[in-house]
Design a protein around this motif. Structure first.
Motif, PDB file in Angstrom:
ATOM      1  N   TRP A  90      17.651 -31.137 -34.514  1.00  0.00           N
ATOM      2  CA  TRP A  90      18.702 -30.718 -33.577  1.00  0.00           C
ATOM      3  C   TRP A  90      18.690 -31.571 -32.308  1.00  0.00           C
ATOM      4  N   MET A  91      17.500 -31.992 -31.875  1.00  0.00           N
ATOM      5  CA  MET A  91      17.440 -32.856 -30.697  1.00  0.00           C
ATOM      6  C   MET A  91      18.100 -34.207 -31.004  1.00  0.00           C
TER       7      MET A  91
ATOM      8  N   HIS B 138      20.378 -34.762 -33.236  1.00  0.00           N
ATOM      9  CA  HIS B 138      21.810 -34.462 -33.322  1.00  0.00           C
ATOM     10  C   HIS B 138      22.448 -34.480 -31.939  1.00  0.00           C
ATOM     11  N   GLY B 139      21.816 -33.809 -30.982  1.00  0.00           N
ATOM     12  CA  GLY B 139      22.369 -33.743 -29.630  1.00  0.00           C
ATOM     13  C   GLY B 139      22.372 -35.078 -28.919  1.00  0.00           C
ATOM     14  N   ILE B 140      21.308 -35.856 -29.136  1.00  0.00           N
ATOM     15  CA  ILE B 140      21.236 -37.178 -28.489  1.00  0.00           C
ATOM     16  C   ILE B 140      22.352 -38.079 -28.998  1.00  0.00           C
ATOM     17  N   CYS B 141      22.551 -38.096 -30.305  1.00  0.00           N
ATOM     18  CA  CYS B 141      23.617 -38.937 -30.872  1.00  0.00           C
ATOM     19  C   CYS B 141      24.985 -38.533 -30.334  1.00  0.00           C
ATOM     20  N   ALA B 142      25.254 -37.229 -30.328  1.00  0.00           N
ATOM     21  CA  ALA B 142      26.553 -36.758 -29.852  1.00  0.00           C
ATOM     22  C   ALA B 142      26.732 -37.045 -28.365  1.00  0.00           C
ATOM     23  N   SER B 143      25.683 -36.864 -27.589  1.00  0.00           N
ATOM     24  CA  SER B 143      25.779 -37.089 -26.139  1.00  0.00           C
ATOM     25  C   SER B 143      26.027 -38.559 -25.816  1.00  0.00           C
TER      26      SER B 143
ATOM     27  N   SER C 140      25.782 -35.517 -39.852  1.00  0.00           N
ATOM     28  CA  SER C 140      24.874 -35.486 -40.998  1.00  0.00           C
ATOM     29  C   SER C 140      23.561 -34.788 -40.637  1.00  0.00           C
ATOM     30  N   LEU C 141      23.053 -35.055 -39.440  1.00  0.00           N
ATOM     31  CA  LEU C 141      21.821 -34.403 -39.004  1.00  0.00           C
ATOM     32  C   LEU C 141      21.997 -32.891 -38.917  1.00  0.00           C
ATOM     33  N   ALA C 142      23.152 -32.441 -38.428  1.00  0.00           N
ATOM     34  CA  ALA C 142      23.414 -31.007 -38.311  1.00  0.00           C
ATOM     35  C   ALA C 142      23.468 -30.343 -39.682  1.00  0.00           C
ATOM     36  N   VAL C 143      24.153 -30.980 -40.621  1.00  0.00           N
ATOM     37  CA  VAL C 143      24.236 -30.426 -41.977  1.00  0.00           C
ATOM     38  C   VAL C 143      22.840 -30.337 -42.598  1.00  0.00           C
ATOM     39  N   HIS C 144      22.054 -31.389 -42.412  1.00  0.00           N
ATOM     40  CA  HIS C 144      20.702 -31.395 -42.962  1.00  0.00           C
ATOM     41  C   HIS C 144      19.840 -30.304 -42.313  1.00  0.00           C
ATOM     42  N   ALA C 145      19.951 -30.127 -41.003  1.00  0.00           N
ATOM     43  CA  ALA C 145      19.156 -29.116 -40.303  1.00  0.00           C
ATOM     44  C   ALA C 145      19.513 -27.712 -40.775  1.00  0.00           C
ATOM     45  N   ILE C 146      20.806 -27.445 -40.967  1.00  0.00           N
ATOM     46  CA  ILE C 146      21.233 -26.121 -41.429  1.00  0.00           C
ATOM     47  C   ILE C 146      20.744 -25.871 -42.849  1.00  0.00           C
ATOM     48  N   ASN C 147      20.862 -26.869 -43.707  1.00  0.00           N
ATOM     49  CA  ASN C 147      20.363 -26.722 -45.078  1.00  0.00           C
ATOM     50  C   ASN C 147      18.868 -26.415 -45.086  1.00  0.00           C
ATOM     51  N   ASP C 148      18.136 -27.094 -44.223  1.00  0.00           N
ATOM     52  CA  ASP C 148      16.690 -26.988 -44.212  1.00  0.00           C
ATOM     53  C   ASP C 148      16.214 -25.645 -43.679  1.00  0.00           C
ATOM     54  N   GLN C 149      16.952 -25.069 -42.738  1.00  0.00           N
ATOM     55  CA  GLN C 149      16.512 -23.822 -42.117  1.00  0.00           C
ATOM     56  C   GLN C 149      17.094 -22.582 -42.795  1.00  0.00           C
TER      57      GLN C 149
ATOM     58  N   LEU D 248      24.187 -28.007 -25.983  1.00  0.00           N
ATOM     59  CA  LEU D 248      23.000 -28.025 -25.123  1.00  0.00           C
ATOM     60  C   LEU D 248      22.571 -26.605 -24.770  1.00  0.00           C
ATOM     61  N   GLY D 249      23.565 -25.730 -24.565  1.00  0.00           N
ATOM     62  CA  GLY D 249      23.239 -24.337 -24.286  1.00  0.00           C
ATOM     63  C   GLY D 249      22.599 -23.651 -25.480  1.00  0.00           C
ATOM     64  N   LEU D 250      23.118 -23.899 -26.700  1.00  0.00           N
ATOM     65  CA  LEU D 250      22.535 -23.324 -27.911  1.00  0.00           C
ATOM     66  C   LEU D 250      21.108 -23.828 -28.119  1.00  0.00           C
ATOM     67  N   PHE D 251      20.908 -25.098 -27.885  1.00  0.00           N
ATOM     68  CA  PHE D 251      19.572 -25.677 -28.049  1.00  0.00           C
ATOM     69  C   PHE D 251      18.584 -24.989 -27.106  1.00  0.00           C
ATOM     70  N   ALA D 252      18.992 -24.781 -25.864  1.00  0.00           N
ATOM     71  CA  ALA D 252      18.117 -24.128 -24.896  1.00  0.00           C
ATOM     72  C   ALA D 252      17.782 -22.699 -25.321  1.00  0.00           C
TER      73      ALA D 252
END
Length: 627
Positions: A404-405, A407-412, A462-471, A589-593
């Motif tokens: 997720w980090m 994912h956020g860095i790439c988007a930011s 892609s990172l977000a999809v992978h993270a959701i699948n994994d969790q 960023l709020g969700l991550f926090a």
């Protein structure tokens, strides 16, 4: 070599004593298999059917001398069919079956109701009739009954067809048998069937002022706490007499706390939760039961007042702890049951503060709670369940912080830096020329930065999809885009970004003079790059590919209507994407926090955006005024 497998011990169904009740509804039903009559009666032969009193399989009955008790009997009234004729009677015989005895045996047993002796001698009954006969109500097993028996009698009973008990034609004709025990009544008698043996069980007769034969002790509550996380502890105990579970969740922090009940899978959606909100007063509305319809907060819906059946429900905060306590019925209409004799799967969660929102920690636990100690005449009835607290496992889904980090860095980087700089390049073309760049440099910068932003967006997606699948827990649908607004918005942004990239690649080129033989991309760069003397107004540009004058200095004709439409669409889509992604990055960023209990870094994002946008704005003003 054969290895003898140790047989699993079979525990009898627990059924509470019928005490402090003066009226009993008696019907026929299934004997309950291995955990039913045979096990309850310590090995007496079971015939497949037995008496049910007040919907309990052969319960022990407590009677007090001097009080009158009434039995409403629906055991059948057709003597020609022994399988459907079950006259109810009270006796000192532990086996019953009065009709199977000869006259001498009948005279040797005592009968306290349900049999009228019509003719007898001193040593023999010559004629009699049963008095408690009425149309039959017969509970019937379903295909689910055998499996449900493993969970305990309350759950076994829910699988039976009990529709005859609601048939008014049957209930209105129920036979009545009244009995008042007195000083001559033995301490133990039995309710039985006159046709068959071994269909009934014990009645304990006590003095009017004697303590109840059944005692319940729940002092072992809290003796074996379960550590769910480093900060969250669970205490739970089942009262098998009241069919309730008492729960205490202790969180070493200050936040909302909740526990959910499932169908056996560790899945949030579809579960029912008890949630305590510390900032709201303790009342019928708090703590309360909620339906978990979606993962979003909007999908956490408080049940109606009629379904708020919790007892002693409180949410209390000290200086350092939050304590949620409640007592819940094991079986409630349209809700997941809590098993007494089988492991349950519960969910737990707490927030990062007192406001109900996305959980800071959550997980699942599979365990079988301890039970209160129940004794009848001093003998423990459920010793096997006093020290269960059998924890099969506690699981916290891996939220993949690193994914997720990333994912956020790439988007930011894509939308806080690259795209604003790409837009800025189209706004300060003359400034770029002023500092020595080629006239077409702005276009190359614009194209490269937007392309990099599209690539980073693809990576972030892609990172977000992978993270959701994994969790996502095993057996649960990943459900990438249907529950959380942030996820759905991310899908929209991904589609729009890819569309914008393709839109830029396949743009209609500007017209050029007939004698020009340069490739179209070079023509676009030259024509769309204004000369140093060209006046470029700030309002002539927009996020996306830059605007050029209708009549170019190179003498080309006006832009086609297709080109004009493409420019409008390209700029509007670009502006929409930029605004949407800025909101999305802030929300992410709020969700991550919240998810990882960390400081919200959205202020850093807005600092970067402000600095870049402010710098571009200053340069654009300088270009308009000075160049």
């Amino acid at each position: 070599m054969e290895v003898d497998e140790e047989e699993e011990e079979i525990f009898p169904f627990f059924r509470p004593v019928l005490a402090d009740e003066n009226e009993f509804r008696a019907v026929i039903g299934p004997a309950g298999g291995d955990r039913g009559f045979a096990s309850i009666s310590d090995g007496l032969t079971a015939w497949g059917i037995a008496w049910y009193l007040n919907d309990l399989l052969i319960p022990v009955v407590e009677m007090r001398r001097g009080q009158t008790y009434k039995f409403l009997v629906s055991g059948g009234n057709d003597p020609s069919s022994s399988s459907e004729f079950h006259p109810f009677y009270l006796t000192d015989s532990n086996s019953g079956g009065y009709n199977q005895l000869n006259g001498t045996q009948q005279a040797a047993v005592r009968v306290f109701g349900g049999v009228e002796i019509l003719n007898q001698t001193q040593n023999e009954v010559l004629d009699f009739e049963f008095t408690a006969v009425a149309p039959l109500c017969d509970y019937i097993e379903s295909p689910e009954s055998s499996e449900a028996a493993e969970c305990g009698f309350p759950f076994y009973f829910t699988t039976l067809d009990t529709s005859c008990a609601a048939d008014q034609l049957i209930t209105d004709q129920a036979a009545e048998l009244e009995f008042t025990p007195d000083e001559t009544t033995p301490d133990t008698i039995y309710y039985q069937c006159g046709t068959h043996t071994n269909l009934g069980w014990k009645i304990h007769v006590i003095d009017a002022d004697a303590p109840s034969i059944q005692q319940v002790e729940c002092s072992n509550f809290g003796s074996t706490p379960i550590r769910l996380t480093n900060e969250l502890t669970l205490n739970a105990i089942i009262d098998p007499v009241l069919n309730t579970m008492k729960v205490e969740l202790v969180y070493d922090g200050l936040a909302w706390v909740g526990m959910a009940f499932t169908d056996g899978s560790p899945i949030m959606v579809g579960a029912e939760a008890v949630i305590g909100l510390p900032d709201e007063p303790n009342s019928l509305q708090n703590p309360a039961k909620y339906d978990l319809n979606r993962r979003e907060v909007s999908g956490v819906v408080r049940m109606s007042d009629e379904m708020q059946t919790l007892k002693n429900a409180t949410i209390i905060q000290t200086e350092s702890q939050t304590i949620l306590s409640f007592t819940k019925l094991l079986i409630e209409p349209d809700e997941h049951p809590i098993f007494t004799d089988k492991a349950n799967t519960f969910l737990f969660a707490h927030g990062s503060d007192n406001d109900l929102g996305f959980h800071s920690r959550f997980g699942s636990i599979e365990f079988r709670p301890n039970q209160c100690e129940v004794t009848v005449l001093g003998e423990v009835q459920n010793e096997y369940a006093l020290d269960w607290q059998g924890v099969v496992g506690v699981e916290e889904p891996d939220l993949n912080r690193n994914l997720w980090m990333a994912h956020g860095i790439c988007a930011s980087i894509a939308w806080a830096i690259l795209v604003p700089l790409a837009v800025g390049a189209s706004l300060i073309r003359k400034v770029l020329v002023k500092i020595g760049l080629a006239e077409s440099a702005w276009f190359q910068i614009h194209r490269v930065l937007n392309s990099l932003a599209a690539i980073l967006t693809l990576i972030a997606f892609s990172l977000a999809v992978h993270a959701i699948n994994d969790q996502t827990p095993s057996g649960e649908s990943a459900d990438h885009f249907s529950t959380i607004t942030h996820h759905r918005t991310g899908l929209v942004i991904f589609v729009f970004t890819m569309a914008q990239a393709l839109n830029g690649i396949f743009r209609p080129h500007l017209p050029h003079s007939d004698d020009e033989e340069e490739p179209s991309d070079q023509v676009d760069e030259k024509i769309e790059a204004p000369q140093a003397s060209t006046t470029v107004k700030a309002d002539e540009t927009f996020p996306g590919e830059p605007k050029s004058d209708d009549d170019n200095d190179d003498g080309n004709s006006k832009k086609s209507s297709v080109r004009q439409f493409w420019e409008i669409f390209h700029r509007l889509l670009g502006a929409t994407l930029l605004g949407l992604t800025w909101w999305q990055v802030q929300d992410g960023l709020g969700l991550f926090a919240l998810r990882f209990d960390e400081e919200n870094m959205d202020f850093v994002f807005w600092i970067v955006v402000t600095v870049i946008a402010g710098t571009i704005g200053v340069l654009a003003v300088f270009q308009r005024v000075a160049l």
